[in-house]
Every structure is written in C-alpha cells, then in structure tokens.
Motif scaffolding. Structure first.
Motif, short mmCIF file in Angstrom:
data_model
loop_
_atom_site.label_atom_id
_atom_site.label_comp_id
_atom_site.label_asym_id
_atom_site.label_seq_id
_atom_site.Cartn_x
_atom_site.Cartn_y
_atom_site.Cartn_z
N CYS A 78 -57.69 21.42 17.32
CA CYS A 78 -57.23 20.37 16.39
C CYS A 78 -58.37 19.86 15.53
O CYS A 78 -58.19 19.59 14.33
N ARG A 113 -48.38 25.15 12.38
CA ARG A 113 -47.15 25.59 13.03
C ARG A 113 -47.44 26.57 14.17
O ARG A 113 -46.81 26.53 15.24
N SER A 116 -48.74 24.57 17.07
CA SER A 116 -47.64 23.84 17.71
C SER A 116 -46.82 24.77 18.59
O SER A 116 -46.46 24.41 19.72
N ARG A 120 -46.85 23.97 22.51
CA ARG A 120 -45.77 23.00 22.75
C ARG A 120 -45.31 23.00 24.21
O ARG A 120 -45.02 21.94 24.78
N ALA A 174 -53.52 15.59 19.12
CA ALA A 174 -52.33 15.93 18.33
C ALA A 174 -51.99 14.82 17.34
O ALA A 174 -51.64 15.09 16.18
N THR A 178 -52.12 15.09 13.15
CA THR A 178 -50.89 14.78 12.42
C THR A 178 -51.14 13.68 11.39
O THR A 178 -50.65 13.74 10.25
N ILE A 270 -48.65 18.40 14.16
CA ILE A 270 -48.34 19.05 15.43
C ILE A 270 -46.96 18.61 15.88
O ILE A 270 -46.67 17.41 15.96
N THR A 271 -46.10 19.57 16.18
CA THR A 271 -44.74 19.28 16.62
C THR A 271 -44.49 19.90 17.99
O THR A 271 -45.11 20.91 18.35
N VAL A 272 -43.59 19.30 18.73
CA VAL A 272 -43.15 19.82 20.03
C VAL A 272 -41.63 19.93 19.98
O VAL A 272 -40.92 18.93 20.07
N THR A 276 -42.33 15.49 15.90
CA THR A 276 -43.71 15.38 15.44
C THR A 276 -44.49 14.41 16.32
O THR A 276 -44.03 13.29 16.59
#
Length: 304
Positions: A78, A113, A116, A120, A174, A178, A270-272, A276
């Motif tokens: 990150c 992406r 992530s 995730r 994260a 973001t 960063i998405t899970v 977000t």
C-alpha cells in the motif's frame, strides 16, 4: 527497491514484534519462575522449566512473525502505491494532456484492483477471526463461573495485543491508500478551477495581475503564500496550495471538466468484495463491534 523493501520490512517488524516479544519473555519467565509448572519431565525442575519456557517462546515468536510479516507486506504494498499516487499528483503541476493523465490513473486503478482481489480474502478472514477470538476471550473472562487469574489474564492480554495490532496495521494501510486515491478528485477539481480562473482573468484583464506560474497567490509578510506555512502532513495529494495554471494554454475547459467528472465517478481505493475500506467503513465496523461488546457484557456482567 528490494533493499528498501527489506529495510522497511525489518524496521516495521522490529517496531511491532520487539515490544511484544519483550513483554512475552518477561511474562513467561515470571510465569515459570513462580511455580506455574510442576512437572519435571527432565528430572530437574529448573531445567524442565527453562527448556519449556524457551520452546514456548520460540513457538510464540514464530507464530507472531508469520502474522506480522503478512501484515507488514500488505502495508508496504500500500505504501508503494501511495508513493506512486504522489508522483501522479505532480502531473497537475506541469503541462500535461488529458490523455496521459487518464491513462496513468487507469493504470493506478488497475493495480489497486489487483491488490484488492489478492488480499480481500486475507483482510476479511483476519477481521472475522480476530474479532471472533476477542469476543471468545471476553466471554471466557466475564461469564458467571469463569476462573480468571493473573496467568490466564496475562496470556489473553498478550495474544489480544498481538492480534489487534496486526489488524490495525491492515486496516490503517488500506484506509490510508483509499484516502490518498480519493484525494486525487479534489486535486483535479482544484487544478480545473485554477486554470479556469486564470483563463477568465486573462481574457477580461488588459494586463495580468499575476505571474504566469501562480493563480491568485496570497503573499504574506515573509513573501510566501499561505500554503507554504501548512503542516508537515500535507503533500502533493492533500494540501491547500494553489496550482500553477499551465492548463489553459493547451487544455480546453471541456476536456478539464470531463476529466474531473471522470475522477468523481471512478474513485479508486482498496475494496473487499465491493465494500471500499475508507473511514466511513471503519466507523461502521467500530460501531457494530462496540454494540456487540455492550450486548455481550449485558448478558454476562449486566452492563447495559
């Protein structure tokens, strides 16, 4: 780059693992010295306790390093993307076309992406398992017929500190990336309005009221703009400085507006599984877990 990566990894591991290891060593030495173990499996009590203490410390150190190594690896990945975002922010300070800015931002979104998708499962499993273990520890220590002494409480405290510290490293990394990725939108909007104001003023005024490199600079008594006195936490992505207006010479208003609209509708981060990881998500997680803690305490010790 590899050397920098190894140095940062070792530094973070020492910062987080060393204090926990020192506390664990002090606790285990005191635990065995106080007569907690009464089984002389080697024929000598002192020798048995010494060997058992060393083996247990080695096991704890191995498990802790494995946990923190993955967390630190995620943190460094990150951080490398944050450095790339800060380099990307410099395109608004020089003459650049919309196409190059757009292609670079698309590459950054693609990398975020990929990060992530690869992490995730780890982030979600860490959140669930660590939260579940902490609730189990709370239930064990607060139930009606629980036997809680300093030995069990100390072990639970050290394990909890280790696990929660690792989770905080993941969530903070994260959330920070973001926040930096979404700050590009405000930076692009500021770049757009600076160029627009510069263009309008250049058309309306017979003689420019400013130098070509800065739009409406507010000069203080020391000859510097207000943005120069900002705190050290400000960087290229998030600051209060005005942007040099180079865009009006080469980029039309429509192109700049289209680029800002693109940033507003394509926020990176960063998405899970579609969620977000930003500050709002962390506030929601904290609210849910705090409500569960109060519910559990209400069922065990009567706190409501």
């Amino acid at each position: 780059m590899f050397l920098l990566f190894m140095q940062s990894s070792l530094k973070l591991l020492l910062i987080f693992v060393l204090p926990c290891f020192v506390a664990e060593c002090a606790y285990k030495i005191w635990w065995y010295a106080s007569g907690a173990s009464q089984i002389p499996f080697l024929g000598n009590v002192v020798l048995s306790d010494t060997v058992a203490c060393i083996l247990e410390l080695c096991s704890w150190l191995y498990r802790t390093i494995v946990i923190f190594l993955v967390c630190v690896l995620f943190h460094l990945i990150c951080h490398l993307q944050i450095l790339r975002l800060q380099d990307f922010a410099r395109v608004f300070q020089v003459e650049s076309d919309v196409g190059s800015v757009l292609s670079e931002h698309l590459r950054i979104r693609r990398h975020l992406r990929i990060i992530s998708h690869r992490y995730r499962g780890f982030v979600l499993c860490s959140l669930i398992l660590i939260t579940g273990s902490q609730f189990a520890s709370l239930l064990i220590t607060t139930q009606a017929h629980a036997v809680v002494d300093i030995y069990r409480a100390g072990e639970l405290a050290l394990c909890s500190i280790t696990l929660v510290t690792g989770l905080l490293i993941i969530l903070r990394s994260a959330t920070k990336i973001t926040h930096k990725a979404q700050a590009v939108t405000s930076l692009a909007a500021k770049w757009h309005i600076c160029a627009t104001l510069d263009t309008v003023d250049a058309i309306e005024a017979e003689t420019p009221r400013f130098d070509s490199g800065q739009v409406f600079p507010v000069v203080g008594t020391d000859g510097e703009s207000d943005g120069d006195g900002a705190g050290d936490e400000e960087d290229e992505l998030d600051n209060s400085k005005l942007i040099p207006a180079y865009a009006h010479n080469t980029i039309s208003f429509q192109k700049r507006q289209a680029l800002v609209t693109y940033f507003e509708n394509n926020r990176a981060g960063i998405t899970v599984y579609g969620f977000t990881l930003d500050r709002s998500t962390l506030h929601s997680i904290f609210g849910v877990e705090f409500a569960l803690v109060l519910w559990l305490l209400g069922k065990t010790v009567g706190i409501s």
